[in-house]
Design a protein around this motif. Structure first.
Motif, PDB file in Angstrom:
ATOM      1  N   PRO A 536       0.815  -1.231   0.000  1.00 21.78           N
ATOM      2  CA  PRO A 536       0.000   0.000   0.000  1.00 21.78           C
ATOM      3  C   PRO A 536       0.837   1.264   0.000  1.00 21.78           C
ATOM      4  CG  PRO A 536      -0.002  -1.009   2.176  1.00 21.78           C
ATOM      5  CD  PRO A 536       0.691  -1.975   1.264  1.00 21.78           C
ATOM      6  N   VAL A 537       2.126   1.131   0.212  1.00 25.34           N
ATOM      7  CA  VAL A 537       2.996   2.311   0.191  1.00 25.34           C
ATOM      8  C   VAL A 537       3.297   2.650  -1.269  1.00 25.34           C
ATOM      9  CG1 VAL A 537       5.084   3.380   1.089  1.00 25.34           C
ATOM     10  CG2 VAL A 537       3.971   1.558   2.377  1.00 25.34           C
ATOM     11  N   THR A 538       2.296   3.216  -1.910  1.00 27.38           N
ATOM     12  CA  THR A 538       2.374   3.549  -3.336  1.00 27.38           C
ATOM     13  C   THR A 538       2.945   4.949  -3.521  1.00 27.38           C
ATOM     14  OG1 THR A 538       0.134   4.422  -3.239  1.00 27.38           O
ATOM     15  CG2 THR A 538       0.373   2.100  -3.827  1.00 27.38           C
ATOM     16  N   ASN A 539       3.119   5.324  -4.772  1.00 26.70           N
ATOM     17  CA  ASN A 539       3.644   6.667  -5.054  1.00 26.70           C
ATOM     18  C   ASN A 539       2.722   7.758  -4.521  1.00 26.70           C
ATOM     19  OD1 ASN A 539       5.986   5.804  -6.317  1.00 26.70           O
ATOM     20  ND2 ASN A 539       5.012   5.699  -8.339  1.00 26.70           N
ATOM     21  N   ASN A 540       1.429   7.568  -4.657  1.00 26.98           N
ATOM     22  CA  ASN A 540       0.496   8.577  -4.152  1.00 26.98           C
ATOM     23  C   ASN A 540       0.622   8.751  -2.640  1.00 26.98           C
ATOM     24  OD1 ASN A 540      -0.396   8.894  -6.730  1.00 26.98           O
ATOM     25  ND2 ASN A 540      -2.534   8.308  -6.325  1.00 26.98           N
ATOM     26  N   LEU A 541       0.742   7.624  -1.926  1.00 22.38           N
ATOM     27  CA  LEU A 541       0.904   7.718  -0.473  1.00 22.38           C
ATOM     28  C   LEU A 541       2.233   8.380  -0.125  1.00 22.38           C
ATOM     29  CD1 LEU A 541       0.073   7.196   2.421  1.00 22.38           C
ATOM     30  CD2 LEU A 541       0.871   4.835   2.190  1.00 22.38           C
ATOM     31  N   LEU A 542       3.279   8.028  -0.842  1.00 20.50           N
ATOM     32  CA  LEU A 542       4.573   8.656  -0.583  1.00 20.50           C
ATOM     33  C   LEU A 542       4.530  10.157  -0.866  1.00 20.50           C
ATOM     34  CD1 LEU A 542       7.029   5.971  -2.015  1.00 20.50           C
ATOM     35  CD2 LEU A 542       6.725   6.626   0.383  1.00 20.50           C
ATOM     36  N   ASN A 543       3.799  10.549  -1.895  1.00 21.40           N
ATOM     37  CA  ASN A 543       3.656  11.983  -2.179  1.00 21.40           C
ATOM     38  C   ASN A 543       3.030  12.723  -0.998  1.00 21.40           C
ATOM     39  OD1 ASN A 543       4.736  11.780  -4.727  1.00 21.40           O
ATOM     40  ND2 ASN A 543       2.754  11.582  -5.754  1.00 21.40           N
ATOM     41  N   VAL A 544       2.035  12.102  -0.386  1.00 19.86           N
ATOM     42  CA  VAL A 544       1.376  12.737   0.759  1.00 19.86           C
ATOM     43  C   VAL A 544       2.316  12.774   1.961  1.00 19.86           C
ATOM     44  CG1 VAL A 544      -0.546  12.547   2.381  1.00 19.86           C
ATOM     45  CG2 VAL A 544      -0.906  12.047  -0.044  1.00 19.86           C
ATOM     46  N   LEU A 545       2.990  11.657   2.230  1.00 18.21           N
ATOM     47  CA  LEU A 545       3.848  11.588   3.417  1.00 18.21           C
ATOM     48  C   LEU A 545       5.065  12.494   3.298  1.00 18.21           C
ATOM     49  CD1 LEU A 545       3.721   7.765   4.183  1.00 18.21           C
ATOM     50  CD2 LEU A 545       2.430   9.612   5.275  1.00 18.21           C
ATOM     51  N   THR A 546       5.498  12.774   2.095  1.00 16.60           N
ATOM     52  CA  THR A 546       6.653  13.663   1.916  1.00 16.60           C
ATOM     53  C   THR A 546       6.240  15.099   1.643  1.00 16.60           C
ATOM     54  OG1 THR A 546       6.748  13.076  -0.435  1.00 16.60           O
ATOM     55  CG2 THR A 546       8.140  11.813   1.073  1.00 16.60           C
ATOM     56  N   PHE A 547       4.930  15.356   1.624  1.00 17.27           N
ATOM     57  CA  PHE A 547       4.457  16.728   1.415  1.00 17.27           C
ATOM     58  C   PHE A 547       4.864  17.599   2.601  1.00 17.27           C
ATOM     59  CE2 PHE A 547       1.344  19.963   2.537  1.00 17.27           C
ATOM     60  CZ  PHE A 547       1.349  20.743   1.387  1.00 17.27           C
ATOM     61  N   SER A 548       5.216  18.822   2.327  1.00 21.97           N
ATOM     62  CA  SER A 548       5.530  19.779   3.384  1.00 21.97           C
ATOM     63  C   SER A 548       4.984  21.138   2.994  1.00 21.97           C
ATOM     64  CB  SER A 548       7.042  19.864   3.598  1.00 21.97           C
ATOM     65  OG  SER A 548       7.357  20.971   4.427  1.00 21.97           O
ATOM     66  N   ALA A 549       4.423  21.831   3.975  1.00 22.62           N
ATOM     67  CA  ALA A 549       3.933  23.188   3.727  1.00 22.62           C
ATOM     68  C   ALA A 549       5.063  24.199   3.753  1.00 22.62           C
ATOM     69  CB  ALA A 549       2.866  23.561   4.753  1.00 22.62           C
TER      70      ALA A 549
END
Length: 580
Positions: A536-549
């Motif tokens: 489940p650790v897909t690219n979309n999930l990684l994009n969210v987890l590495t997102f920073s404001a």
């Protein structure tokens, strides 16, 4: 359970008939932007990192204090009621505990221009702290003549033994910490504003600047500004509804140790200006500012409703009229390519699940999990009708009632499906790894904290400003925590289970709008294909987890002990230090 179920059934009716047209906060609303002394900027509630038997609650006021203007412009206001509100029961109508602070000023040497001269101070401020434990009907003074340190003006005013006060500023802070007659430690005074955010980027239509951008680096809009802090360090037994201490908690998720916290400021209804500079105050007190969860009024509530939001308490079902902004949040429109997904490039890493597990769509106006309504698969879960299904699955067009609404309005129960996907074997509705219980169903905006959860040591390698999001990552991926049993995971004491001074609430809330909570429960992102995807650790999930404001921490350190907020910036050398 039956009583609570009936309660939620009633709430569903209210949600249904609510008029749809009704519609961390620094000058976030039109009215309060013109009244900074009464502006509640942030609220924090966390397990004290140096004392497992205590909770620290901090309410900050007065945004954007320039240290150079400190002695003249920024101080707690007289004739303002600053209040910290605590709920520890869901079956009482209002506050269970209220701390009220009022401030008084005297001029010790009114013949001079200077704020401090020859050991005497003008606008010298003291405070009275009162406490109510009967819903605000009666108050008892627990601190009288508490000391507020002066503004940190400069070395001649503070340190100099001839013309100033003759002491260092940290000594002033320590001398200002009072012990209340009921056992709390109390501090009121100026401090560094610990909140951090790329404010200019946010105002520029969500133009957040990711960290690492050397050409246009993100900037902390609150860097090197001060605020005024009201801090309380409170033994757990004074907050727990039955007076129990921390050693009596059944486990780290004991539901009897949940509190809700919010803060407010109120002014008298009438102010009259008389001749020769006299000002009169009359009438009842009216709430003009409030804050529970950070960024609610700044980001979630539309501008046409912001003043109304500030004037209401979270009680009496007041906040239900704003529920539409949580179940279909505006920000989600910019994370949906079928709407305005290309309009805010800085949010491109956040894309809400539109076909999670091949079928569930959580974009605005979509059904989310509502298609499961009445399905036997919901039996025994929080989504069942005889549990909380009336609130969590109200209709087929309120997809975020299943995650964002409880995060802000009730907290999260330790019930399926609100458990980590660990142990669920691909079924998001199954029982998983117990994760958090800060459920206090008052249906109002508060910062909820389970006091039984230990503090993560600030020196621990796992400590993270991402709070519960990082705890979920560890629970799903770290072999030390991937068993299905209840155990403490570092950062379970972080936002939105309370709020620590270090927590990056802007990033966490944007990740939450982007569906990260749903993913943690097992409702994976669209690029996960059941039976095919290896993880489940897909690219979309990684994009969210590495997102920073953009900004991930405060521009200065925090103190290791109460009151934890840092010494206010000094006016005298303010311009000698680079802000960014």
């Amino acid at each position: 359970m039956n009583r609570i179920s009936r309660f939620f059934s009633g709430m569903l009716l209210l949600l249904t008939v609510a008029t749809i047209g009704y519609a961390s906060s620094h000058r976030e609303a039109p009215l309060i932007s013109n009244d900074p002394l009464a502006d509640n900027t942030d609220v924090y509630a966390f397990k004290s990192p140096d004392d497992p038997n205590a909770i620290t609650i901090i309410a900050n006021y007065i945004p954007f204090e320039s240290p150079e203007g400190g002695p003249n412009y920024y101080n707690f206001g007289e004739r303002i009621r600053y209040e910290i509100h605590v709920k520890n029961r869901a079956d009482t109508p209002g506050d269970d505990i209220t701390y009220r602070f009022t401030f008084q000023k005297v001029n010790e040497d009114p013949t001079t221009f200077f704020n401090i001269r020859l050991g005497r101070q003008n606008l010298r401020t003291t405070y009275t702290c009162e406490k109510s434990t009967d819903g605000g009907r009666t108050f008892t003074v627990i601190v009288r003549n508490g000391i507020v340190p002066p503004a940190n003006i400069g070395p001649r005013s503070i340190d100099n033994t001839v013309v100033g006060l003759g002491t260092d500023y940290n000594s002033l802070i320590q001398r200002a910490i009072a012990t209340a007659s009921t056992g709390e430690q109390v501090f009121c005074g100026p401090a560094d504003d610990p909140f951090f955010v790329d404010l200019a980027g946010a105002f520029d239509v969500g133009n957040f600047r990711p960290s690492g951008n050397a050409t246009n680096p993100s900037k902390d809009g609150l860097a090197r500004y001060n605020c005024h802090t009201i801090a309380l360090k409170i033994p757990v037994n004074l907050l727990q509804k039955d007076g129990k201490n921390i050693t009596q908690a059944a486990n780290i998720l004991d539901p009897n140790y949940v509190i809700g916290v919010w803060a407010s400021a109120s002014r008298q209804r009438i102010r009259t200006f008389y001749n020769e500079g006299d000002v009169g105050f009359d009438g009842e007190y009216v709430q003009v500012s409030r804050l529970g969860m950070p960024l609610t009024n700044e980001v979630v509530i539309p501008i046409g409703q912001k003043d109304r939001w500030n004037a209401l308490t979270p009680y009496n079902n007041n906040d239900l009229r704003f529920a539409q902004y949580f179940v279909n949040p505006e920000l989600a429109l910019y994370m949906d390519d079928a709407q305005f997904g290309g309009a805010v490039p800085s949010l491109k890493g956040l894309r809400i699940q539109s076909r999670s597990l091949g079928s569930f769509d959580f974009r605005n106006g979509k059904p989310g999990l509502f298609g499961l309504k009445g399905n036997a698969a919901l039996n025994g879960t929080a989504l069942a009708e005889n549990a909380f299904g009336a609130l969590l699955l109200p209709n087929n067009a309120s997809p975020r009632a299943v995650d964002l609404l409880p995060i802000f309005y009730t907290g999260v129960p330790n019930l399926a499906p609100y458990q980590l996907a660990t142990g669920k074997n691909g079924n998001p509705l199954a029982v998983g790894k117990p994760f958090v219980h800060n459920f206090l169903p008052t249906l109002g905006d508060m910062l909820r904290l389970n006091m039984a959860v230990p503090a993560t040591p600030r020196s621990a390698p796992e400590f993270s400003s991402l709070g519960l999001v990082q705890a979920a990552v560890l629970g799903l991926t770290d072999s030390r925590y991937t068993n299905p049993n209840l155990q403490f995971i570092p950062n379970m004491d972080g936002f939105p289970n309370g709020r620590r001074l270090e927590d990056d609430v802007t990033t966490i809330e944007l990740q939450a709008v982007g569906g990260v909570v749903l993913a943690a429960l097992g409702l994976w992102y669209d690029d996960f294909t059941p039976g095919t995807s290896p993880s489940p650790v897909t690219n979309n999930l990684l994009n969210v987890l590495t997102f920073s404001a953009g900004i991930t921490k405060n521009d200065t350190t925090l103190k290791p002990n109460f009151p934890y907020v840092q010494t206010p910036w000094r006016g005298f050398n303010y311009t000698k230090v680079v802000k960014f």
